[in-house]
Design a protein around this motif. Sequence first.
Motif, mmCIF file in Angstrom:
data_model
loop_
_atom_site.group_PDB
_atom_site.id
_atom_site.type_symbol
_atom_site.label_atom_id
_atom_site.label_comp_id
_atom_site.label_asym_id
_atom_site.label_seq_id
_atom_site.Cartn_x
_atom_site.Cartn_y
_atom_site.Cartn_z
ATOM 1 N N GLY A 79 11.884 93.646 60.254
ATOM 2 C CA GLY A 79 11.715 93.196 58.875
ATOM 3 C C GLY A 79 10.603 93.977 58.195
ATOM 4 O O GLY A 79 9.581 94.277 58.806
ATOM 5 N N ALA A 80 10.817 94.336 56.948
ATOM 6 C CA ALA A 80 9.818 95.121 56.218
ATOM 7 C C ALA A 80 9.841 94.769 54.741
ATOM 8 O O ALA A 80 10.845 94.271 54.226
ATOM 9 N N HIS A 81 8.729 95.028 54.090
ATOM 10 C CA HIS A 81 8.588 94.919 52.635
ATOM 11 C C HIS A 81 8.241 96.294 52.117
ATOM 12 O O HIS A 81 7.480 97.023 52.754
ATOM 13 N N ALA A 82 8.738 96.642 50.929
ATOM 14 C CA ALA A 82 8.361 97.897 50.282
ATOM 15 C C ALA A 82 7.427 97.592 49.122
ATOM 16 O O ALA A 82 7.628 96.618 48.396
ATOM 17 N N MET A 83 6.418 98.415 48.983
ATOM 18 C CA MET A 83 5.472 98.294 47.870
ATOM 19 C C MET A 83 5.224 99.674 47.300
ATOM 20 O O MET A 83 5.140 100.646 48.047
ATOM 21 N N GLN A 84 5.092 99.740 45.970
ATOM 22 C CA GLN A 84 4.958 101.026 45.309
ATOM 23 C C GLN A 84 3.518 101.422 45.016
ATOM 24 O O GLN A 84 3.167 102.585 45.141
ATOM 25 N N THR A 85 2.693 100.480 44.616
ATOM 26 C CA THR A 85 1.352 100.862 44.161
ATOM 27 C C THR A 85 0.322 100.703 45.271
ATOM 28 O O THR A 85 0.434 99.809 46.121
ATOM 29 N N PRO A 86 -0.683 101.563 45.267
ATOM 30 C CA PRO A 86 -1.759 101.417 46.247
ATOM 31 C C PRO A 86 -2.422 100.042 46.174
ATOM 32 O O PRO A 86 -2.777 99.477 47.210
ATOM 33 N N ALA A 87 -2.571 99.497 44.978
ATOM 34 C CA ALA A 87 -3.184 98.173 44.841
ATOM 35 C C ALA A 87 -2.373 97.114 45.590
ATOM 36 O O ALA A 87 -2.943 96.255 46.278
#
Length: 110
Positions: free
Chosen positions: A30-38
């Motif tokens: 299972g994984a989540h994707a995130m775009q911003t460094p914050a």
Amino acid sequence: MANDPSILVADPDPAVGRWWVERLATLGAGAHAMQTPAQVLLALATGKVELLLTTGDHAPADLQAMLQAAHKQAVAPLLAVAAATNDELERALRLGCRGLLARDADDARL
């Protein structure tokens, strides 16, 4: 919360992040994707992330901040690459990653 994905995929392009999340799901992860460094830094601060998979496509300063935060939280950072080559492995290690994961996932070098 125990069922929350513990892999975080960091890429500024949502389509790329989505691809990796879907690929990891086929491998049973299972994984989540995130775009911003914050977003990535906040997620790492929770202490619930075990692995950070990055394509290395963020700005160098942002990438270093994310990798440093991962190391502080004892999170293993890996570089996501198209193909596992010695050059890519050297790049991953130079960036501060512990290894790499190739798109075909048949040749993961950890």
